[in-house]
Design an enzyme around this catalytic site. Structure first.
Site, PDB file in Angstrom:
ATOM      1  N   ASP A 176       0.842  -1.203   0.000  1.00 53.55           N
ATOM      2  CA  ASP A 176       0.000   0.000   0.000  1.00 53.55           C
ATOM      3  C   ASP A 176       0.878   1.254   0.000  1.00 53.55           C
ATOM      4  OD1 ASP A 176      -2.399  -1.652   0.393  1.00 53.55           O
ATOM      5  OD2 ASP A 176      -1.495  -2.059   2.332  1.00 53.55           O
TER       6      ASP A 176
ATOM      7  N   HIS B  42      -4.882  -3.441   6.399  1.00 54.53           N
ATOM      8  CA  HIS B  42      -4.633  -3.659   4.969  1.00 54.53           C
ATOM      9  C   HIS B  42      -5.966  -4.070   4.354  1.00 54.53           C
ATOM     10  CE1 HIS B  42      -3.066  -5.049   1.185  1.00 54.53           C
ATOM     11  NE2 HIS B  42      -3.617  -6.223   1.397  1.00 54.53           N
TER      12      HIS B  42
HETATM   13  P1  NAX Z   1      -2.453 -18.030  -4.272  1.00 57.23           P
HETATM   14  O1  NAX Z   1      -3.876 -18.476  -4.149  1.00 57.23           O
HETATM   15  O2  NAX Z   1      -1.797 -17.988  -5.598  1.00 57.23           O
HETATM   16  O3  NAX Z   1      -1.546 -18.950  -3.326  1.00 57.23           O
HETATM   17  C1  NAX Z   1      -1.885 -19.251  -2.025  1.00 57.23           C
HETATM   18  C2  NAX Z   1      -1.154 -20.521  -1.664  1.00 57.23           C
HETATM   19  O4  NAX Z   1      -1.349 -20.759  -0.277  1.00 57.23           O
HETATM   20  C3  NAX Z   1      -1.652 -21.756  -2.402  1.00 57.23           C
HETATM   21  O5  NAX Z   1      -0.567 -22.456  -2.963  1.00 57.23           O
HETATM   22  C4  NAX Z   1      -2.338 -22.568  -1.307  1.00 57.23           C
HETATM   23  O6  NAX Z   1      -2.284 -23.972  -1.541  1.00 57.23           O
HETATM   24  C5  NAX Z   1      -1.505 -22.142  -0.101  1.00 57.23           C
HETATM   25  N1  NAX Z   1      -2.127 -22.413   1.197  1.00 57.23           N
HETATM   26  C6  NAX Z   1      -3.433 -22.371   1.548  1.00 57.23           C
HETATM   27  N2  NAX Z   1      -3.566 -22.744   2.830  1.00 57.23           N
HETATM   28  C7  NAX Z   1      -2.323 -23.002   3.302  1.00 57.23           C
HETATM   29  C8  NAX Z   1      -1.825 -23.461   4.537  1.00 57.23           C
HETATM   30  N3  NAX Z   1      -2.641 -23.740   5.555  1.00 57.23           N
HETATM   31  N4  NAX Z   1      -0.499 -23.618   4.679  1.00 57.23           N
HETATM   32  C9  NAX Z   1       0.335 -23.375   3.665  1.00 57.23           C
HETATM   33  N5  NAX Z   1      -0.082 -22.964   2.441  1.00 57.23           N
HETATM   34  C10 NAX Z   1      -1.397 -22.789   2.279  1.00 57.23           C
HETATM   35  O7  NAX Z   1      -2.389 -16.619  -3.543  1.00 57.23           O
HETATM   36  P2  NAX Z   1      -1.327 -15.450  -3.693  1.00 57.23           P
HETATM   37  O8  NAX Z   1      -1.716 -14.594  -4.830  1.00 57.23           O
HETATM   38  O9  NAX Z   1       0.041 -16.016  -3.667  1.00 57.23           O
HETATM   39  O10 NAX Z   1      -1.636 -14.606  -2.371  1.00 57.23           O
HETATM   40  C11 NAX Z   1      -1.372 -15.117  -1.091  1.00 57.23           C
HETATM   41  C12 NAX Z   1      -2.069 -14.285  -0.041  1.00 57.23           C
HETATM   42  O11 NAX Z   1      -1.563 -12.949  -0.056  1.00 57.23           O
HETATM   43  C13 NAX Z   1      -3.588 -14.140  -0.218  1.00 57.23           C
HETATM   44  O12 NAX Z   1      -4.208 -14.311   1.040  1.00 57.23           O
HETATM   45  C14 NAX Z   1      -3.750 -12.715  -0.688  1.00 57.23           C
HETATM   46  O13 NAX Z   1      -5.018 -12.191  -0.348  1.00 57.23           O
HETATM   47  C15 NAX Z   1      -2.647 -12.031   0.070  1.00 57.23           C
HETATM   48  N6  NAX Z   1      -2.188 -10.724  -0.402  1.00 57.23           N
HETATM   49  C16 NAX Z   1      -1.778  -9.844   0.522  1.00 57.23           C
HETATM   50  C17 NAX Z   1      -1.241  -8.624   0.185  1.00 57.23           C
HETATM   51  C18 NAX Z   1      -0.767  -7.675   1.236  1.00 57.23           C
HETATM   52  O14 NAX Z   1      -0.353  -6.585   0.862  1.00 57.23           O
HETATM   53  N7  NAX Z   1      -0.778  -7.999   2.509  1.00 57.23           N
HETATM   54  C19 NAX Z   1      -1.148  -8.200  -1.228  1.00 57.23           C
HETATM   55  C20 NAX Z   1      -1.201  -9.329  -2.186  1.00 57.23           C
HETATM   56  C21 NAX Z   1      -2.150 -10.437  -1.830  1.00 57.23           C
HETATM   57  O15 NAX Z   1      -3.447 -10.068  -2.197  1.00 57.23           O
END
Ligand code: NAX
Length: 331
Positions: free
Chosen positions: A159, A187
């Site tokens: 952000d 966030h």
């Molecule tokens: P993806 O859906 O591409 O990848 C998420 C991964 O997490 C998948 O491989 C899934 O199998 C794995 N996963 C789910 N549960 C799990 C667990 N219990 N233990 C280990 N792995 C697990 O998401 P991606 O685009 O990589 O985003 C990841 C996270 O970042 C999401 O929650 C998203 O909302 C968040 N974000 C946060 C941001 C921030 O600024 N704080 C910005 C970017 C993003 O939106």
């Protein structure tokens, strides 16, 4: 293996991880001399994909990368880690209630908090990225017995970076000339990009861009809504920019902060000077001085901004109430 820094990454098969792991392994996170071990964690269903990620890391022949561990058991994968980057979380399903997402993802962070508390280094740095990241970090901290709570963070650097980019574009400046861009609160779409603190080439951003109306009705909503704008344009959420923000966060935590600059980070609100509830993970500005992380206190707050800071605080208090039954007793 002496002198190796162990970095755990959850959600290691996800799109942010795919943009992040190779940058970590090449030395961008910890410097070009620091040997690294990567501990990659994802759910059991992703085992095969995880092996694929491991193969690609091996095939990149990074000189600093000394070991790669993979798996889905946090008690094994978090063992002795110095840094935990928690990207793994489920995305919000179509039509899913916010409360249900909070609960579903909350459970992940109970388990990971307990595991980190038991097996990670006591001074480990934990950065929660998986959403809703502030409240997930609060849940994690409440179960992470033995970890230093002041080292548990939620990421708001993306952000901050977005806000800097918009100020640079509007003023015809370079991003590097925009400093002290503070993000307050959650966030989420209630976050507060505080343009009143920002400077452009050392001058107040409001003095450089003399359009009060633009700050309040264009700039703030644009920063708050950028995540959704990216999803609309790309069909997927921000990944490369999120990975860049993870690197920026860790670099800021390890380097001395230059004069006049700060960086934003969701952190424990206890002891803050802004009247924010003391048991939240709320985004504040920080500086590193003489190797110590210090919250920037007592900044003068504009009344318009203060009102917004209270709104984002209210949202975080509501989120905390919604997950009350998931909170442990380690806060
Ligand atoms: P993806 O859906 O591409 O990848 C998420 C991964 O997490 C998948 O491989 C899934 O199998 C794995 N996963 C789910 N549960 C799990 C667990 N219990 N233990 C280990 N792995 C697990 O998401 P991606 O685009 O990589 O985003 C990841 C996270 O970042 C999401 O929650 C998203 O909302 C968040 N974000 C946060 C941001 C921030 O600024 N704080 C910005 C970017 C993003 O939106």
């Amino acid at each position: 293996m002496e002198n190796v820094v162990r970095v755990a990454v959850t959600g290691a098969c996800g799109q942010i991880a795919y943009n992040l792991l190779f940058r970590i392994a090449s030395g961008e996170l910890l410097g070009k001399k620091q040997p690294i071990a990567l501990h990659l964690l994802d759910i059991p269903e992703s085992n095969q994909a995880l092996e694929g990620v491991k193969m690609e890391l091996q095939d990149s022949a990074f000189p600093l990368l000394q070991e790669i561990k993979t798996g889905s058991d946090p008690y094994k994968l978090f063992k002795e880690v110095d840094i935990a980057l928690l990207l793994g979380a489920k995305p919000r399903a179509l039509g899913q209630e916010r409360k249900d997402l909070l609960h579903e993802n909350g459970h992940i962070f109970i388990n990971q908090g307990k595991a980190l508390g038991e097996v990670a280094k006591r001074e480990a740095i934990v950065l929660v990225v998986g959403n809703p990241c502030n409240t997930n970090a609060l849940i994690l901290a409440s179960h992470a017995k033995g970890l230093n709570k002041n080292h548990i963070f939620a990421m708001t650097r993306l952000d901050q970076n977005r806000a800097k980019g918009f100020l640079a574009e509007k003023s015809g400046s370079l991003v590097k000339d925009v400093t002290n861009m503070v993000i307050w609160g959650n966030h989420s779409s209630t976050q507060v990009p505080d343009f009143t603190q920002a400077k452009i080439s050392g001058r107040s951003a409001q003095e450089v861009i003399q359009e009060k109306e633009w700050f309040e009705s264009v700039f703030i909503p644009k920063v708050q809504g950028r995540g959704a704008e990216i999803i609309k344009a790309r069909g997927k959420s921000s990944a490369a920019s999120a990975a860049a923000a993870v690197i920026d966060t860790l670099v800021s935590l390890r380097e001395e902060t230059v004069e006049g600059e700060s960086f934003s980070l969701g952190a424990f609100s206890q002891g803050n000077s802004y009247g924010i509830d003391p048991e939240l993970i709320y985004s504040f500005p920080f500086r590193v001085e003489f190797k110590r992380l210090k919250q920037v206190n007592s900044l003068p707050i504009d009344p318009f901004i203060l009102k917004k800071m209270k709104e984002t605080e209210k949202e975080l208090i509501e989120e905390r109430q919604l997950v009350e039954n998931l909170l442990g007793d380690c806060l």
